[in-house]
Design a protein around this motif. Structure first.
Motif, mmCIF file in Angstrom:
data_model
loop_
_atom_site.group_PDB
_atom_site.id
_atom_site.type_symbol
_atom_site.label_atom_id
_atom_site.label_comp_id
_atom_site.label_asym_id
_atom_site.label_seq_id
_atom_site.Cartn_x
_atom_site.Cartn_y
_atom_site.Cartn_z
ATOM 1 N N LEU A 1 0.821 -1.203 0.000
ATOM 2 C CA LEU A 1 0.000 0.000 0.000
ATOM 3 C C LEU A 1 0.860 1.260 0.000
ATOM 4 O O LEU A 1 0.466 2.290 -0.564
ATOM 5 C CB LEU A 1 -0.931 -0.014 1.207
ATOM 6 C CG LEU A 1 -2.120 -0.966 1.081
ATOM 7 C CD1 LEU A 1 -2.691 -1.312 2.452
ATOM 8 C CD2 LEU A 1 -3.196 -0.364 0.190
ATOM 9 N N GLY A 2 2.032 1.175 0.592
ATOM 10 C CA GLY A 2 2.937 2.323 0.583
ATOM 11 C C GLY A 2 3.373 2.716 -0.810
ATOM 12 O O GLY A 2 3.671 3.886 -1.072
ATOM 13 N N LEU A 3 3.398 1.760 -1.728
ATOM 14 C CA LEU A 3 3.772 2.058 -3.109
ATOM 15 C C LEU A 3 2.752 2.968 -3.781
ATOM 16 O O LEU A 3 3.041 3.583 -4.800
ATOM 17 C CB LEU A 3 3.913 0.762 -3.906
ATOM 18 C CG LEU A 3 5.009 -0.201 -3.438
ATOM 19 C CD1 LEU A 3 4.894 -1.534 -4.153
ATOM 20 C CD2 LEU A 3 6.387 0.406 -3.660
ATOM 21 N N SER A 4 1.535 3.032 -3.216
ATOM 22 C CA SER A 4 0.487 3.897 -3.756
ATOM 23 C C SER A 4 0.529 5.297 -3.156
ATOM 24 O O SER A 4 -0.360 6.105 -3.427
ATOM 25 C CB SER A 4 -0.891 3.275 -3.469
ATOM 26 O OG SER A 4 -0.994 1.977 -3.998
ATOM 27 N N PRO B 1 6.806 6.275 0.770
ATOM 28 C CA PRO B 1 6.205 5.805 2.022
ATOM 29 C C PRO B 1 7.153 5.907 3.201
ATOM 30 O O PRO B 1 8.365 6.080 3.042
ATOM 31 C CB PRO B 1 5.854 4.354 1.714
ATOM 32 C CG PRO B 1 6.854 3.940 0.676
ATOM 33 C CD PRO B 1 7.096 5.165 -0.161
ATOM 34 N N ILE B 2 6.591 5.755 4.392
ATOM 35 C CA ILE B 2 7.396 5.745 5.619
ATOM 36 C C ILE B 2 8.163 4.426 5.725
ATOM 37 O O ILE B 2 9.380 4.414 5.908
ATOM 38 C CB ILE B 2 6.487 5.951 6.844
ATOM 39 C CG1 ILE B 2 5.863 7.346 6.806
ATOM 40 C CG2 ILE B 2 7.266 5.740 8.145
ATOM 41 C CD1 ILE B 2 4.808 7.583 7.867
ATOM 42 N N ALA B 3 7.434 3.320 5.608
ATOM 43 C CA ALA B 3 8.057 1.991 5.626
ATOM 44 C C ALA B 3 8.281 1.564 4.184
ATOM 45 O O ALA B 3 7.355 1.597 3.367
ATOM 46 C CB ALA B 3 7.172 0.993 6.358
ATOM 47 N N ARG B 4 9.491 1.133 3.860
ATOM 48 C CA ARG B 4 9.862 0.894 2.478
ATOM 49 C C ARG B 4 10.426 -0.505 2.284
ATOM 50 O O ARG B 4 11.153 -1.026 3.122
ATOM 51 C CB ARG B 4 10.888 1.937 2.017
ATOM 52 C CG ARG B 4 10.355 3.354 2.159
ATOM 53 C CD ARG B 4 11.392 4.425 1.878
ATOM 54 N NE ARG B 4 10.841 5.750 2.199
ATOM 55 C CZ ARG B 4 11.528 6.882 2.135
ATOM 56 N NH1 ARG B 4 12.797 6.861 1.777
ATOM 57 N NH2 ARG B 4 10.937 8.030 2.436
ATOM 58 N N SER B 5 10.076 -1.058 1.154
ATOM 59 C CA SER B 5 10.623 -2.351 0.771
ATOM 60 C C SER B 5 12.098 -2.213 0.408
ATOM 61 O O SER B 5 12.555 -1.160 -0.059
ATOM 62 C CB SER B 5 9.846 -2.895 -0.432
ATOM 63 O OG SER B 5 10.564 -3.924 -1.081
#
Length: 1083
Positions: free
Chosen positions: A666-669, A781-785
């Motif tokens: 969801l962070g990718l969005s 995003p805050i948390a990232r892959s």
């Protein structure tokens, strides 16, 4: 033939069933004609052909392809559209601006981007080339170059094959950097650094469709999947594996408790339609060794089906059943660039209150003021930091939205004031139903009374074409336990247990308010009406209804039951009846037209969040205050208004296992605040509390995810407790001595471990806040892959792929590797992957008031590290229960953990700087609560063209006034070998070469300064320069100077920690600068 229930095509069907029938669909095979705008464009030319073309096919259907940005193109296809007037310039509400022509022009201005497109025919006449100069989308250096078509830079090429018709998109790609590059001076070096590559293409069956009366269009877009390609994203459905495996997928907002209603498998089933629909995914590695990521977004509020390589390993089949196929495709060099591109058209969030990043507690079962006070007191007594308390619908009077139960909460204003004084910010559950408890003529419910008087409710207006037109024949459809079932709305026994004896046949299609109902479990809930939130006038009214609650002291909103979630006896798929006509909110309508709910299924939820956010911003009591909503689900673009939690999960290891991938996907969005309910909302079977092993792993593993809320159900025989009473696990084991021998150690570990990791989060709150502040600027995003932060590491596409499912970073330099399995497996031992090529340090910071512990030896990037992460209450081991690592060269701000954010006391910042590589860190300081803190130059605050036309004052916040400080912290490392061996400079560029005998320069200055941070952080910064083990600090000199060369600050050397500790005055203004040099003088 009339249809109803299971036979009605105007309803949800499972993706595998849809694609089975799609094998019989047909579609265009040949381009008969191409239409393009005149050059120069005439006023009579369709505006959609500005940087676009129309394809007329042999089956008389039309496709429009349009460039939105030089590397972002849009493909639209609707077989029912028979002329170009059917394709309009108006966007859906998903896109950040109402009109695409305005959006593209505004982005051109903001990016100083000059480009154009033309069309040509290939020499053999077999294909068209949508391009500038030989099929190219060209970017120019200036407006003059654009007009003269000179000095263009090739960007994108679209080949349109005439027969059989297919699309092929080509870009000139740069080769990916080598981890170990060949020296540039090599005499025989001949490396191809650029090449033209296919970045997206369709098969020879590009479009297939089958129109079914009255509204079902059944469109399939057939995309070729490159063999080496890997795919990620997919929104809330991205949970099982970060890189998607072959699967069917269903996007259709659905109140899917425990993720098992449609297929009855559970959390690990990719096929389940979930609360939130975000049909957006990224293609990586389809061109190995080259820099490219291609993303796809399907803009359709209704059901979207995906066959991801399930029936054909070389195909991705995208399908829409209602409305047209409207697909945005974008290509960029890496994932961060794609995210920036995507959020440039879907928008980026506003700055949220800092306390949102704190620890939150929710419970369905806080029945009264005493329960709230007890939870608050427990947290403070046990010194577990907490910022947010979430009060469920128990707060309401007879389940009436916007009311307060006067018996259970007799003094709400006093209660909220007392809680706020102790640092607690409160929200309550707001469901989009206006209850009929007390009857439709209930005069003591102002919201109901006013809504009826002004006709603000959704009316019972049915789309009856293709049916008998009789209420007696109506059946609703839903999935439950993996089976598709029908519900008779006339049968009172199928209605919820709270009792509702209304006459369905009298209300059906009556044009009176639609009679629905919400179930809160068991016999709890209410019948009611639904505000027509697709009407901007009603949205404004809805926002005004919050005034009473916020005047009482509410601080933010918990937006629940957002489909809207409706009991099965009142509609289809736990939502509105599919054939209920809703206001369309279409931009092109001269007046508000209506469409069946099935066609615009996700729009209501989207507008619910929008109405709440805009309404809060306009409340007098919220002047210049940042507002926040945590919502349960909607559609892409919702992140502009709300954070997202992933719905009603359960206390199972499966739900914990999918939660990290869900957040990262969801962070990718561009979603900034997202997370799952820690510990699970629902119990696991008959268990009365979350397994202590699972709760420890969830708390310690998710401690740096953006949304950090413990939420559980206590009511209706739910759980007894879940860490909101942290001592409860200890009390439980004390009362059950028979469990002491085998599990006493585990139960007694819950409180101490959870407390530690919550405090660790609070000590790193500046790191989280800096990432959240940055999100409004670039959408990251805050948390990232690791795929986002470590783009050079190709092992993620093969042997290290599984590590992507659970490991994550905050910003770029802090890596967290949660344990996803029970201690009964491997006794807490795990394998962690540390991405190449950088080196990594085991996390050495602590929360005990010390600077930390000495660095352990750096670990080479690419290492698969065995790590002992067993659960223990021993204070020396607790920091290792979750493996955490810092990238070489990392810069990490830390503060003292307080019991809540914004306690009004000075909390100095310690900036930790690690050896190994050059790095820059941007830190953002402001008051954490004011809207005036935000950068006014950003489009979501300042640009009137970038916001939707209706209710402009809600989408454009002119209170943004740049009242923040941006602190730049930069480390430069100069090796003693650099001047002797020039090619080492190349290695340093790629973050590889670090040698003993180097000097390190750390520079701190304010890039922007319109905020006095001294009341928050004090007058000094502490900078800790960490050194590798074995560094002889006796041979190092330390220099601390300002921008004029004058000596400032002071330092000391801690030989035990191998750290240089420096104290400097906090720079004021943008001219002050602190320059710290730590140099080895032995050489």
């Amino acid at each position: 033939m009339s249809v109803s229930g299971l036979d009605d095509p105007l309803n949800f069907i499972r993706a595998e069933d849809f694609f089975a029938s799609a094998q019989r669909f047909t579609g265009p095979t040949k381009i008969k004609k191409v239409q393009i705008s005149s050059n120069p464009r005439r006023p009579t030319d369709p505006i959609i052909l500005e940087r676009g073309i129309a394809l007329l096919f042999d089956d008389r259907t039309i496709c429009v392809i349009q460039f939105i940005r030089p590397t972002l193109w849009r493909v639209r296809y609707d077989p029912t559209v028979k002329n170009l007037n059917g394709y309009r310039d108006e966007n859906t509400r998903t896109i950040v601006q109402d009109y695409m022509s305005r959006l593209t022009h505004q982005l051109d201005l903001e990016e100083s981007c000059y480009w154009n497109t033309t069309l040509s025919m290939s020499g053999d006449g077999k294909h068209y080339i949508f391009s500038v100069n030989n099929s190219l989308s060209v970017r120019y250096n200036s407006p003059e170059d654009l007009m003269a078509s000179r000095n263009g830079k090739v960007i994108t090429m679209i080949y349109l094959y005439k027969h059989p018709f297919r699309i092929q998109v080509v870009r000139r790609l740069h080769a990916a950097p080598d981890i170990y590059p060949i020296p540039a001076s090599h005499p025989t070096l001949s490396v191809v650094r650029e090449a033209e590559k296919v970045v997206w293409q369709t098969s020879e069956k590009t479009f297939r469709w089958k129109f079914e009366e009255p509204l079902v269009k059944n469109i399939v877009l057939d995309v070729v999947k490159a063999g080496p390609g890997e795919f990620l994203g997919f929104g809330e459905q991205g949970g099982k594996n970060f890189l998607k495996k072959p699967s069917f997928m269903n996007y259709y907002n659905f109140d899917n408790m425990l993720y098992n209603q449609t297929y009855n498998v559970g959390a690990l089933d990719n096929r389940e339609p979930l609360y939130h629909s975000d049909p957006y995914f990224l293609d990586v590695n389809s061109n190995p060794s080259y820099q490219n990521v291609t993303a796809t977004f399907i803009d359709n509020y209704s059901q979207v089906c995906i066959d991801f390589a399930k029936t054909n390993a070389g195909r991705i089949k995208l399908a829409t059943r209602f409305g047209g196929m409207d697909v945005y495709l974008m290509s960029a060099k890496d994932i961060p660039e794609v995210v920036k591109l995507y959020t440039s058209i879907l928008g980026r969030p506003r700055l949220k209150p800092k306390y949102v990043l704190g620890h939150h507690q929710g419970c369905y079962g806080y029945m009264n003021q005493h329960d709230i006070e007890q939870a608050a007191q427990s947290y403070r007594a046990h010194e577990i930091p907490l910022d947010g308390i979430h009060i469920d619908v128990d707060f309401q009077n007879q389940y009436r939205t916007f009311t307060i139960d006067p018996v259970a909460f007799p003094n709400p204003k006093e209660m909220f004031e007392g809680l706020r004084h102790r640092g607690f910010k409160c929200c309550t559950n707001i469901t989009p139903i206006i209850s009929l408890n007390g009857g439709p003529d209930n005069n003591d419910y102002p919201t109901l009374k006013e809504g009826l008087a002004k006709n603000y409710f959704v009316t019972d207006d049915r789309y009856t074409q293709g049916t008998s037109g009789k209420a007696s024949d109506v059946k609703y459809v839903c999935y439950s336990g993996g089976s598709k079932v029908t519900i008779d709305p006339k049968d009172v026994h199928q209605r919820p247990g709270f009792g509702d004896d209304y006459n369905f046949e009298q209300t059906w299609n009556s044009k009176n308010p639609y009679h629905g109902g919400v179930s809160y479990g068991g016999d709890l809930g209410a019948a009611g009406y639904y505000p027509d939130l697709n009407d901007p006038v009603v949205r404004k009214w809805w926002g005004e209804q919050y005034a009473y609650l916020f005047d009482q002291g509410l601080e933010f909103v918990w937006q629940d039951m957002t489909t809207p979630s409706i009991a099965t006896a009142y509609g289809d798929m736990k939502g509105f009846p599919s054939r209920l006509n809703l206001t369309s909110d279409a931009i092109c309508a001269t007046k508000l037209k209506k469409q069946p709910a099935i066609e615009i299924w996700a729009l209501y939820s989207y507008n619910l969040h929008k109405a709440t956010f805009q309404g809060l911003n306009n409340l007098p009591s919220r002047r210049n205050k940042r507002n926040f909503i945590i919502g349960r689900g909607s559609f892409a673009g919702m992140h502009r208004y709300s954070g997202l939690w992933t719905g009603d999960n359960g206390s199972t290891w499966d739900f914990w296992k999918i939660s990290i991938s869900q957040v990262l996907s969801l962070g990718l969005s561009g979603v900034s605040i997202v997370g799952s309910d820690i510990g699970g909302f629902m119990p696991n079977g008959n268990e009365k509390f979350c397994d202590p092993d699972l709760l420890i792993r969830w708390y310690s593993g998710a401690f740096l995810l953006p949304w950090f809320r413990n939420h559980y159900v206590k009511k209706n025989g739910g759980k007894l407790f879940q860490a909101c009473e942290p001592y409860a696990y200890t009390d439980f084991i004390n009362k059950h001595p028979e469990l002491e021998r085998e599990q006493g150690w585990l139960y007694r570990s819950v409180e101490v471990v959870c407390r530690y990791y919550v405090k660790l989060r609070y000590s790193l709150i500046q790191l989280l806040y800096d990432a959240m502040f940055e999100n409004q600027i670039n959408g990251l995003p805050i948390a990232r892959s690791m795929l986002m932060t470590d783009t050079l590491d190709a092992s993620f596409y093969n042997e290290c792929q599984d590590f992507l499912d659970s490991q994550y970073l905050v910003r770029r330099d802090l890596l967290i590797a949660p344990i996803m399995d029970s201690h009964t497996l491997n006794h807490g031992h795990t394998v962690v992957y540390l991405p190449a090529p950088n080196k990594w340090y085991t996390f050495n910071l602590r929360i005990d008031g010390s600077l930390g512990v000495a660095l352990e030896p750096a670990i080479e990037g690419g290492t698969m590290l065995d790590f002992d992460a067993h659960i223990s209450s021993e204070i020396s081991h607790i920091p290792y229960i979750t493996p955490i690592f810092i990238r070489e060269g990392g810069i990490i701000p830390q503060v003292e953990p307080r019991q809540y954010i914004g306690d009004g006391k000075i909390n100095p910042i310690t900036i930790h700087v690690y050896p190994g590589r050059d790095n820059t860190y941007e830190m953002y300081l402001d008051d954490g609560v004011s809207r005036s803190s935000a950068p006014s130059i950003l489009p979501q605050y300042a640009s009137p063209v970038m916001v939707e036309d209706d209710f402009d004052e809600g989408d454009c916040d002119i209170t943004a006034n740049d009242e923040y400080r941006e602190v730049s912290i930069k480390q430069v490392i100069l090796s003693r070998h650099a001047s002797i061996l020039p090619f080492y400079k190349i290695l340093i560029l790629y973050d590889l070469q670090i040698t003993n005998g180097s000097s390190r320069t750390v520079t701190i200055h304010n890039k922007h300064d319109q905020y006095d941070a001294r009341p928050d952080v004090g007058d000094t910064y502490t900078i800790v320069i960490w050194h590798d083990q074995g560094t002889d600090l006796k041979h190092y000199s330390v220099s601390i100077k300002d921008q004029k060369g004058g000596y400032i600050g002071q330092y000391r050397t801690d030989y035990r920690l191998a750290a240089t500790i420096i104290t400097i005055p906090v720079p004021e203004g943008t001219k002050d600068k602190a320059i710290i040099e730590v140099a080895n003088i032995a050489f």
